[in-house]
Scaffold this motif. Structure first.
Motif, PDB file in Angstrom:
ATOM      1  N   TYR A   1      25.059 -41.118  25.671  1.00 36.43           N
ATOM      2  CA  TYR A   1      24.637 -42.429  26.513  1.00 36.43           C
ATOM      3  C   TYR A   1      23.697 -43.223  26.100  1.00 36.43           C
ATOM      4  CZ  TYR A   1      23.792 -44.392  31.231  1.00 36.43           C
ATOM      5  OH  TYR A   1      23.703 -45.534  32.144  1.00 36.43           O
TER       6      TYR A   1
ATOM      7  N   GLY B   1      28.531 -34.181  39.136  1.00 35.66           N
ATOM      8  CA  GLY B   1      27.046 -34.514  40.138  1.00 35.66           C
ATOM      9  C   GLY B   1      26.040 -34.527  38.860  1.00 35.66           C
TER      10      GLY B   1
ATOM     11  N   ARG C   1      26.631 -37.710  36.288  1.00 34.74           N
ATOM     12  CA  ARG C   1      26.617 -38.944  36.602  1.00 34.74           C
ATOM     13  C   ARG C   1      25.657 -40.031  35.926  1.00 34.74           C
ATOM     14  NH1 ARG C   1      26.294 -37.992  42.250  1.00 34.74           N
ATOM     15  NH2 ARG C   1      28.523 -37.191  42.123  1.00 34.74           N
TER      16      ARG C   1
ATOM     17  N   LYS D   1      28.706 -42.882  31.012  1.00 32.69           N
ATOM     18  CA  LYS D   1      29.078 -44.550  31.477  1.00 32.69           C
ATOM     19  C   LYS D   1      29.903 -44.128  32.813  1.00 32.69           C
ATOM     20  CE  LYS D   1      31.345 -48.687  29.984  1.00 32.69           C
ATOM     21  NZ  LYS D   1      31.869 -49.360  28.892  1.00 32.69           N
ATOM     22  N   HIS D   2      30.590 -43.416  32.692  1.00 33.85           N
ATOM     23  CA  HIS D   2      31.597 -43.100  33.840  1.00 33.85           C
ATOM     24  C   HIS D   2      32.003 -41.626  33.897  1.00 33.85           C
ATOM     25  CE1 HIS D   2      33.300 -44.258  37.626  1.00 33.85           C
ATOM     26  NE2 HIS D   2      34.570 -44.221  37.482  1.00 33.85           N
ATOM     27  N   ASN D   3      32.266 -41.106  35.166  1.00 32.78           N
ATOM     28  CA  ASN D   3      32.891 -39.904  35.207  1.00 32.78           C
ATOM     29  C   ASN D   3      33.832 -39.716  36.185  1.00 32.78           C
ATOM     30  OD1 ASN D   3      31.460 -39.383  37.489  1.00 32.78           O
ATOM     31  ND2 ASN D   3      29.982 -37.945  36.773  1.00 32.78           N
ATOM     32  N   TYR D   4      34.890 -38.693  36.023  1.00 35.50           N
ATOM     33  CA  TYR D   4      35.731 -38.456  36.958  1.00 35.50           C
ATOM     34  C   TYR D   4      35.816 -36.940  37.377  1.00 35.50           C
ATOM     35  CZ  TYR D   4      37.649 -42.908  35.289  1.00 35.50           C
ATOM     36  OH  TYR D   4      37.837 -44.206  35.087  1.00 35.50           O
TER      37      TYR D   4
ATOM     38  N   LEU E   1      37.229 -46.968  28.862  1.00 31.32           N
ATOM     39  CA  LEU E   1      35.986 -47.220  29.098  1.00 31.32           C
ATOM     40  C   LEU E   1      34.906 -46.891  28.193  1.00 31.32           C
ATOM     41  CD1 LEU E   1      36.049 -45.971  32.953  1.00 31.32           C
ATOM     42  CD2 LEU E   1      35.369 -48.473  32.196  1.00 31.32           C
TER      43      LEU E   1
ATOM     44  N   ARG F   1      30.010 -52.297  26.582  1.00 24.84           N
ATOM     45  CA  ARG F   1      28.891 -51.362  25.985  1.00 24.84           C
ATOM     46  C   ARG F   1      29.678 -49.911  25.855  1.00 24.84           C
ATOM     47  NH1 ARG F   1      22.478 -50.718  27.158  1.00 24.84           N
ATOM     48  NH2 ARG F   1      22.307 -49.114  25.928  1.00 24.84           N
TER      49      ARG F   1
ATOM     50  N   THR G   1      37.373 -53.800  38.969  1.00 28.62           N
ATOM     51  CA  THR G   1      35.842 -53.649  39.203  1.00 28.62           C
ATOM     52  C   THR G   1      35.258 -53.615  37.843  1.00 28.62           C
ATOM     53  OG1 THR G   1      35.774 -51.227  39.203  1.00 28.62           O
ATOM     54  CG2 THR G   1      36.035 -52.509  41.360  1.00 28.62           C
ATOM     55  N   TYR G   2      35.917 -53.753  36.708  1.00 29.62           N
ATOM     56  CA  TYR G   2      35.249 -53.476  35.265  1.00 29.62           C
ATOM     57  C   TYR G   2      36.135 -54.667  34.410  1.00 29.62           C
ATOM     58  CZ  TYR G   2      34.270 -51.302  30.806  1.00 29.62           C
ATOM     59  OH  TYR G   2      33.766 -51.310  29.462  1.00 29.62           O
TER      60      TYR G   2
ATOM     61  N   ASP H   1      25.809 -55.918  27.157  1.00 34.58           N
ATOM     62  CA  ASP H   1      25.537 -55.408  28.429  1.00 34.58           C
ATOM     63  C   ASP H   1      24.399 -56.421  29.059  1.00 34.58           C
ATOM     64  OD1 ASP H   1      24.406 -53.979  30.391  1.00 34.58           O
ATOM     65  OD2 ASP H   1      23.558 -52.398  29.470  1.00 34.58           O
TER      66      ASP H   1
ATOM     67  N   ALA I   1      22.681 -56.168  31.315  1.00 36.51           N
ATOM     68  CA  ALA I   1      21.617 -55.432  31.925  1.00 36.51           C
ATOM     69  C   ALA I   1      20.412 -55.413  30.841  1.00 36.51           C
ATOM     70  CB  ALA I   1      21.835 -54.112  32.471  1.00 36.51           C
ATOM     71  N   SER I   2      20.640 -55.524  29.758  1.00 30.97           N
ATOM     72  CA  SER I   2      19.878 -55.247  28.438  1.00 30.97           C
ATOM     73  C   SER I   2      18.862 -56.689  28.212  1.00 30.97           C
ATOM     74  CB  SER I   2      20.683 -54.810  27.361  1.00 30.97           C
ATOM     75  OG  SER I   2      21.045 -53.675  27.206  1.00 30.97           O
TER      76      SER I   2
END
Lengths: 156, 564
Positions: B89, B119, B122, B126-129, B147, B152, B181-182, B303, B305-306
């Motif tokens: 990550y 949990g 998370r 980047k994502h989890n299922y 994903l 990124r 959403t992505y 990204d 957010a960077s």
């Protein structure tokens, strides 16, 4: 440092653990949550969260960007011109001056919504600052319990 | 087609073109392992610890550019894998980790080997299922690979309860992914790109600040072209080593806490930072308020957010750094005159001349920097170089002549000791032709030493070069500099016999304390084609220099031990 109060609305896919993703993000990155409300958007697969937060403008910008990065997030609105409302429920013993309370609550879009032998419950709906004003105004009537809903907001 | 969940996992991996899975079986993932037994589409590599499986998948991903895959069981299998997820990550490495989970009916009952895996993961994926129905598996796995490798990149974790792996459902693997959403932005804003090029043309001392995003985006070629065309000097972050190539005249060096004087001075004197796939982290910037005070900032990153997270961007450009650099290149051909920056290039060269990266070689004891340089001389671009974390890692970043991207595999963001050896195994698996070296320390190597067995069993030879100073060297260095030489728990004088240790696993070992011995050992180890430990006794109290003390200004460096 200018700690601004901001209202952010987040549209997310209504699926398991999506709320944890949002709240984990806030705690992991040390952002504040003043209040948070969430409910499904009617006839859609999405939910809407309204988050009241605070921080410097750089922090607020990061919050919206980091929220965007979460995979189930569809949209993030950082409101500037908004209509914001909050509800509060307040319980009093029946011996309290009912007419005073009713008069006060009606000036805050409120009314008595429940009464039984011992208690009455008053609801008010107004801007959060006005809800706060109401709550300090009724302090002298010794409310037994108070619950605030947190804000909901829509862009004008 | 009706399949059970376990078969679906195999099919999905097949559709994704996976040729290697690193993993470790256990109760909750057994149905999937039963299907692994029956198939021959991919090779499963049994590591001897789940953490190593994830690091190996990451090494594989970093060297190949493909998605690495690891598989673990529930409970402790998964928790052991968490460090690997967190590492991937922080370094934006594309991996997919599949874990078993207790059956749905037992979730939430504190069942044997149950843990809330999604949990936990998370905050480090980047994502989890959590897959609750076998009919979701096809699209979940398709999304997981998409994903992990798009936007990124990063790790994606898929947790599958045991009963879901046994459940029958219709299976059709999707050919494409469309997620409402992505939708990562890959093409940079044309107007911003134009403005950025105009700013470069107007600047006097522009500086390319190159980050690991360039490696992820496979953009090195266009970045080198852009630098060559414009004559703009470049500094690399730790994660970008190899992007410019060591012999590139425009490469100043690595910048940051252990960057060169010239790189840090160039960053302090530039009037325009051209940030490409880099994120201005604290090890690069030093004290933020003093960082590149007079510079404008062009910041290109996939990204959003960077951008402007730590340093405000004057020209923010969200996009794939390969696509944006290509557009830069087109516009630069007309607008940028390389000769304009000649005085600036001279100034950078002057910085390099007054304080070049250097160490005092010794005839008595081996210097760790010499060892790194020597590996570079003997193997150069023909080896892939992994490292663990600590002093040896910084010396490797400083002194190895990295020539190409994906040659340097190291734990940059998380700083995970124990990363290097398993990563080097994955590197060897992904690039079998090249020698896989792990430069490590006497602290780090023991953190995943059990992988000697994997290396021997799977015939994945890794040469571990231990720069052995009998200290937890980097912490010892900080204790020397900032804790008045109180060496709390950093003296590692008590050590195993490394030669016997590796021999007991079936590998080869060498104790080395002279230059001649080292050359011979390295040559022997390369020829042996089996896992090796080269235990090099080096100068005990050597420090990594130059150094910008944590929180200090980039231009205020300790250059040698006299500066203390």
């Amino acid at each position: 440092m200018d700690n601004e109060r901001r209202v952010v609305s987040v549209i997310v896919i209504n699926e398991a653990s999506v709320l944890s993703r949002i709240t984990d993000l806030f705690s992991a990155r040390g952002y504040n949550i003043e209040s948070l409300t969430v409910a499904p958007i009617p006839s859609s697969e999405y939910s809407r969260l309204t988050i009241v937060t605070s921080g410097e403008s750089r922090v607020i910008e990061q919050i919206t960007k980091q929220l965007h990065k979460l995979i189930p997030v569809l949209k993030v609105y950082e409101h500037t011109k908004l209509v914001e409302k909050e509800m509060a429920l307040v319980k009093f013993t029946i011996s309290t001056s009912l007419s005073d309370i009713e008069a006060l609550s009606s000036s805050y879009n409120g009314k008595i919504v429940n009464a039984n032998r011992d208690t009455v419950i008053v609801m008010v709906v107004d801007e959060p600052t006005r809800v706060s004003n109401f709550l300090s105004a009724i302090e002298r009537f010794n409310p037994k319990e108070i619950v605030r809903s947190g804000s909901v907001a829509l862009e004008q | 087609m009706q399949l059970n969940g376990a078969q679906m996992v195999i099919e999905a991996l097949k559709y994704e073109g996976v040729d290697t899975v690193f993993g470790y079986p256990g109760g909750a993932i057994m149905n999937v392992y039963d299907e692994i037994y029956k198939q021959d589409h991919f090779k499963h590599i049994l590591t001897r610890h789940e953490q190593a499986a994830v690091h190996a998948a990451e090494g594989y991903a970093k060297v190949t550019g493909k998605v690495g895959v690891a598989m673990v069981t529930s409970g402790p299998g998964f928790t052991n894998a968490v460090t690997g997820l967190a590492n991937a990550y922080m370094d934006s490495t594309p991996i997919v980790v599949i874990s078993g989970q207790v059956p749905m009916s037992l979730i939430g009952t504190d069942a044997f080997q149950e843990i809330d895996a999604v949990g936990i993961s998370r905050s480090c994926t980047k994502h989890n299922y959590l897959v609750t129905d076998a009919s979701d598996l096809a699209h979940v796995l398709k999304e997981a690979f998409y994903l992990a490798s798009s936007g990124r990149p990063g790790p994606v974790h898929v947790d599958i309860p045991k009963d879901v792996t046994a459940q029958l459902a219709e299976f059709e693997y999707p050919t494409s992914v469309s997620m409402q959403t992505y939708k990562p932005t890959t093409k940079g804003n044309a107007r911003q790109i134009k403005k950025a090029i105009e700013a470069i043309a107007a600047s006097k001392r522009p500086l390319l600040y190159l980050g690991g995003g360039i490696v992820n985006a496979n953009a090195s070629k266009s970045v080198r072209e852009f630098a060559a065309l414009t004559g703009i000097p470049a500094v690399e972050t730790f994660m970008a080593r190899g992007v410019m190539g060591a012999s590139n005249p425009l490469l100043i060096s690595m910048l940051g806490m252990h960057g060169s004087y010239a790189a840090n001075m160039a960053m302090s004197e530039t009037d325009l930072i051209i940030g490409l796939g880099a994120r201005f982290d604290d090890r690069v910037t030093g004290k933020l308020s003093e960082f590149a005070k007079n510079a404008g900032v062009i910041h290109v990153d996939i990204d959003p957010a960077s951008i402007s997270k730590l340093v405000d961007a004057t020209y923010p450009i969200v996009g794939d750094v390969a696509l944006v650099t290509k557009e830069f290149l087109e516009l630069a051909k007309e607008k940028i005159d390389s000769s304009k920056y000649e005085p600036w290039r001279e100034m950078c060269e002057h910085f390099e001349q007054i304080h070049p990266l250097a160490y005092d070689d010794s005839s008595d004891t081996l210097k760790p920097q010499w060892v790194v340089e020597r590996v570079g001389e003997l193997l150069g671009k023909d080896a892939n170089i992994s490292t663990d974390v600590g002093q040896h890692q910084m010396w490797t970043a400083q002194y190895y002549p990295f020539d190409r991207p994906r040659q340097f595999i190291s734990s940059g963001g998380l700083g995970t000791m124990g990363y290097g050896f398993p990563a080097a195994l994955g590197v060897k698996r992904g690039d079998i032709e090249r020698v896989s070296i792990n430069i490590t320390g006497d602290g780090s190597i023991l953190m995943n030493i059990q992988e000697l067995m994997t290396s021997v069993e799977q015939n994945l030879p890794v040469i571990n070069i231990i720069l052995n100073n009998h200290y937890l060297g980097m912490v010892r260095q900080w204790q020397t500099l900032f804790y008045d030489k109180r060496y709390a728990q950093t003296d590692l004088s008590v050590q195993p016999n490394f030669v016997k240790l590796v021999e007991s696993f079936g590998g080869v070992g060498y104790d080395v304390s002279t230059k001649e011995e080292f050359d011979k050992a390295l040559k022997d180890a390369v020829d042996a084609d089996v896992v090796a430990l080269i235990n090099v006794t080096v100068e005990r109290l050597e420090n990594v220099l130059p150094m910008v003390p944590a929180g200090g200004s980039l231009f205020n460096m300790m250059l040698d031990d006299k500066d203390r």
